[in-house]
Design a protein around this motif. Structure first.
Motif, PDB file in Angstrom:
ATOM      1  N   ILE A 739      19.262  -3.609 -15.549  1.00 46.80           N
ATOM      2  CA  ILE A 739      19.416  -5.002 -15.977  1.00 46.80           C
ATOM      3  C   ILE A 739      20.845  -5.319 -16.400  1.00 46.80           C
ATOM      4  N   LEU A 740      21.572  -4.342 -16.909  1.00 50.76           N
ATOM      5  CA  LEU A 740      22.949  -4.597 -17.328  1.00 50.76           C
ATOM      6  C   LEU A 740      23.834  -4.875 -16.117  1.00 50.76           C
ATOM      7  N   TRP A 741      23.690  -4.061 -15.067  1.00 48.13           N
ATOM      8  CA  TRP A 741      24.492  -4.285 -13.874  1.00 48.13           C
ATOM      9  C   TRP A 741      24.040  -5.537 -13.125  1.00 48.13           C
ATOM     10  N   GLN A 771      20.029 -14.315 -18.595  1.00 45.92           N
ATOM     11  CA  GLN A 771      18.711 -13.732 -18.880  1.00 45.92           C
ATOM     12  C   GLN A 771      18.775 -12.203 -18.921  1.00 45.92           C
ATOM     13  N   PHE A 772      19.453 -11.632 -17.923  1.00 43.04           N
ATOM     14  CA  PHE A 772      19.570 -10.171 -17.893  1.00 43.04           C
ATOM     15  C   PHE A 772      20.401  -9.669 -19.076  1.00 43.04           C
ATOM     16  N   ALA A 773      21.430 -10.430 -19.458  1.00 42.26           N
ATOM     17  CA  ALA A 773      22.250 -10.028 -20.597  1.00 42.26           C
ATOM     18  C   ALA A 773      21.436 -10.048 -21.890  1.00 42.26           C
ATOM     19  N   GLN A 774      20.596 -11.070 -22.050  1.00 44.68           N
ATOM     20  CA  GLN A 774      19.736 -11.130 -23.241  1.00 44.68           C
ATOM     21  C   GLN A 774      18.738  -9.973 -23.267  1.00 44.68           C
ATOM     22  N   MET A 775      18.198  -9.638 -22.096  1.00 41.79           N
ATOM     23  CA  MET A 775      17.262  -8.507 -22.036  1.00 41.79           C
ATOM     24  C   MET A 775      17.961  -7.203 -22.415  1.00 41.79           C
ATOM     25  N   ALA A 776      19.193  -7.042 -21.966  1.00 44.93           N
ATOM     26  CA  ALA A 776      19.927  -5.814 -22.266  1.00 44.93           C
ATOM     27  C   ALA A 776      20.303  -5.726 -23.732  1.00 44.93           C
TER      28      ALA A 776
END
Length: 785
Positions: A739-741, A771-776
């Motif tokens: 998710i970070l990448w 969204q991916f940044a928040q998940m990470a």
């Protein structure tokens, strides 16, 4: 504990005695037991003072009392043996032997018992008085059997009471053998067997090497006087094992003498056995010269097997030689493994059919060799071949689900009848076809399938379908794609199977030290399952799962009393550092990566083993991670980065592992140095990284390389090529599952769309990136327990 010798009772028949022998219990059912008087008093209670002395006089091995798991449903208290002091055999008629219910006890396969025969004692028809010698031997075997029947349930609880009961039974059995040797006149053959058995039990169950060596020394002299060549070799074999506990060099020197003697007399079967033992001791050393000596012994065995037509022995030596080379780290080791496997396959279709374990082991080694070569497609091909082979031998009755012993057939020679007998079957036995059998230890079917592939139905699990998964399949599939859920399912199912298998057992009998060792081995396998699951979760940036697996690994090691050392410690520390780096605690990550455990050696070790290579490789990875963390603006020191690269370049650039080369090339393309790297140099390193990632089909490296290339060469560039580069980076990040990448790639794609005026696409990509940044970032730092 060590055996100090039993205190002499008032009647004075106690003296020191000899070491434990792997030459286990033999049939000692008395001919006269069937007609034994029924009016004799019952056995005395176990509270007799003599028995208490016997229990503590034989130094039993100390077993840790840590609770592996809660006690199993098999209740050790279900067996209520009563004990009789051997001294009472000379004071009262023999009690009934039914109090131990021998018909319900299974005999341990590892140690032949004292088999009675007409030549060893009086016949039933001629016996007017009870034969005290045979009665003592029968009692000894009853006690040993009762202890071994208690061991499977004891190993799961390891409470002091259960262990004490087990040791009490073993000590009493030893006391019976001791009394027979000291108080009864035995025939020479029977005395030699009793000494062998007595020494074998001491070797297996206690740490009483001095007492065991004394017994064997007397026994060897007795065998030489009476020309008992079979028992003499068995005693020499066991004596060597005892000596090796204290001084391996002395044991090897004595073993060389035994080998020369066996070769001079052309006792072929014992030449095989002694040379295999010699090779095993050489392999325990990390010295390169000892490794060559082990290979020389195996090659001499192969030469003799060729002359004698013993194809099964030749197959065994070839497989063992492949294992030796597989553990080596030299550049030619893979080629040597393949050469040994080719030699093994020449005998596989005839000799291998009768030894399914060696057929399966050959395939497993082939898969391991392919993993080391780093060719994913080749590994998958070998994996399918391994699965097909194991499917063919799954129902072979020769390969038992619980028995760890395999028999390697040897063609009999004119001298075999003098050197191999029923009493030597712990090392050399006689098969149903009349040939000699070399007895060797191997994984049983359950454990083999647990670490290799699908759990197809076998024996007591026929109702299961071939669906489940295990360690080697999980490793191979994760090597191809770290976020492949199929590989994770293999590991999850294998973990579940092993967890259940360490809490229950269907073994009816066994030696407690052996069962404890097997339980610890299963605990170690559980730890490695946790490691692979942890690394798989790290590849997906699932840091909560990483932390949970590290905690479970440490809990498992503590429960099984497994020291976290060697490669297990190295991998656990590195995974912990990856966790802290992933959640943003860079100080904690640096503290781990810069631990002395990851210090790079100043010079190459010529005697490095495969375990040393693992630790060295992870030290390199820790250094590369440190290099990237030091690119943080608060920690950035260009001169320090340059110095680290100068040290790593000669090691990493020519490393045999292609993925380590790729990681280093990525570091060279991204790390800031003094002076700064030229653009063509960066292109060269990125090109090499891309080629390496494609060669090993490494999804993670492809993702990182494409994103770095996009950032380096197409940031704020208008044009179709820049857009295609950003899209390719986004697609590859999606395949990686990280998710970070995915956040990084979609962020770059959004900027690319924005520069080219595609605002709708830019907004959509930017939303995905957020969204991916928040998940990470939602995975808060939680310390490892």
């Amino acid at each position: 504990m060590s055996f100090k010798g039993a205190p002499e009772p008032n009647n004075g028949y106690w003296n020191s005695h000899e070491p434990p022998n792997t030459y286990g219990p033999q049939e000692t059912r008395l001919p006269y037991q069937q007609n034994a008087p029924t009016s004799y008093p019952p056995p005395v209670n176990e509270a007799q003072p003599y028995h208490q002395a016997a229990q503590h006089s034989y130094g039993m091995k100390e077993y840790t009392s840590n609770e592996y798991y809660s006690p199993s449903t098999i209740q050790p208290q279900a067996i209520q043996p009563q004990f009789i002091a051997p001294a009472q055999m000379f004071q009262q008629p023999p009690p009934s032997a039914t109090h131990l219910n021998p018909s319900s006890l299974s005999r341990t396969p590892s140690t032949p018992s004292l088999k009675t025969s007409d030549s060893m004692g009086n016949s039933q028809s001629d016996m007017q008085q009870p034969d005290k010698a045979m009665l003592l031997l029968a009692l000894a075997e009853e006690y040993f059997e009762a202890a071994h029947a208690l061991a499977p349930s004891t190993v799961f609880s390891m409470t002091p009471t259960n262990v004490d009961t087990y040791e009490h039974l073993i000590a009493t059995g030893l006391a019976c053998l001791d009394t027979a040797l000291k108080r009864v006149k035995l025939s020479p053959r029977l005395e030699a067997n009793v000494r062998l058995r007595y020494a074998g039990v001491l070797y297996e169950e206690t740490e009483n090497t001095m007492e065991a060596e004394t017994a064997l020394s007397k026994g060897i002299g007795l065998c030489e006087r009476n020309h008992y060549f079979d028992l003499k070799y068995a005693m020499q074999y066991l004596l060597t094992q005892l000596m090796a506990k204290k001084n391996t060099k002395a044991a090897v020197k004595a073993l060389d003498g035994h080998i020369s003697e066996a070769e001079a007399y052309q006792h072929v079967s014992w030449v095989y056995a002694l040379r295999f033992l010699r090779a095993s001791y050489a392999l325990e050393s990390s010295n390169l010269a000892d490794k060559h000596l082990a290979i020389q012994n195996l090659q001499k065995i192969a030469e003799l097997a060729t002359r004698q037509g013993d194809r099964a022995i030749h197959l065994t030596t070839s497989v063992m030689e492949a294992m030796v080379h597989l553990k080596s780290t030299g550049p030619e080791s893979i080629e040597q493994v393949q050469r040994a496997l080719a030699a093994a396959r020449t005998h596989q279709f005839d000799a291998g059919k009768s030894i399914p374990q060696l057929m399966g082991l050959t395939c497993i080694i082939d898969v391991m060799c392919s993993i080391r070569q780093g060719n994913p497609q080749h590994v998958l091909t070998k994996l399918k071949e391994m699965q097909a082979t194991l499917d063919q031998i799954i129902n072979d009755p020769i390969w038992n689900s619980h028995n760890d012993v395999i028999a390697i057939p040897i063609n009999r020679t004119p001298r075999s009848s003098q050197t191999v007998s029923h009493e030597t079957r712990a090392v050399l036995g006689i098969g149903e076809d009349g040939r000699d059998n070399l007895m060797m230890t191997f994984l049983n079917k359950r454990d083999t399938y647990a670490i290799t592939l699908d759990m197809h139905p076998f024996l007591d699990m026929r109702e299961l379908t071939a669906v489940n998964s295990y360690l080697i399949c999980g490793i191979v599939l994760l090597h191809k794609n770290p976020i492949d859920q199929k590989g994770v399912k293999y590991l999850d199912t294998g973990l579940e199977f092993f967890t259940k298998d360490t809490k229950t057992t269907k073994i009816k009998s066994g030696l407690l030290p052996d069962l404890v060792e097997k339980q610890e081995w299963r605990g170690s396998i559980l730890c490695y399952f946790r490691l692979y699951l942890g690394f798989s979760a790290a590849a997906r940036a699932d840091w909560e799962q990483v932390r949970r697996n590290i905690d479970e690994l440490k809990s498992t090691a503590k429960s099984f009393d497994i020291p976290i050392s060697g490669p297990l410690e190295c991998l656990t520390m590195y995974l912990t550092g990856v966790y802290y780096q992933g959640v943003g605690d860079l100080d904690a990550a640096l503290h781990i990566y810069q631990d002395k455990r990851f210090n790079l050696p100043t010079a190459k070790n010529p005697n490095a083993t495969s375990a040393d290579q693992v630790e060295h490789d992870f030290a390199l990875l820790a250094a590369l991670n440190t290099l990237w963390i030091l690119q943080d603006p608060k920690r950035q020191i260009a001169d320090k980065s340059t110095a680290m690269i100068a040290r790593l370049e000669p090691i990493c650039s020519k490393h045999p592992n292609r993925d380590i080369q790729t990681a280093f090339n990525l570091a060279m393309a991204t790390v800031k140095t003094n002076p700064p790297a030229q653009l063509f140099t960066i292109k060269k390193y990125l090109g090499a990284a891309l080629a390496g990632a494609q060669a090993t089909v490494n999804t993670q490296f492809l993702c990182i390389t494409l994103n770095v290339m996009c950032n380096k060469f197409f940031a704020n560039v208008v044009g179709q090529q820049a857009e295609k580069s950003a899209q390719a980076a986004s697609v590859q990040a999606q395949k990686s599952g990280n998710i970070l990448w995915r956040s990084v790639a979609d962020g770059m794609l959004s900027r690319c769309y924005e520069v080219q005026g595609k605002n709708v696409e830019a907004q959509s990509s930017l939303e995905n990136a957020r969204q991916f940044a928040q998940m990470a970032s939602s995975q808060m730092v939680r310390p490892i327990e």
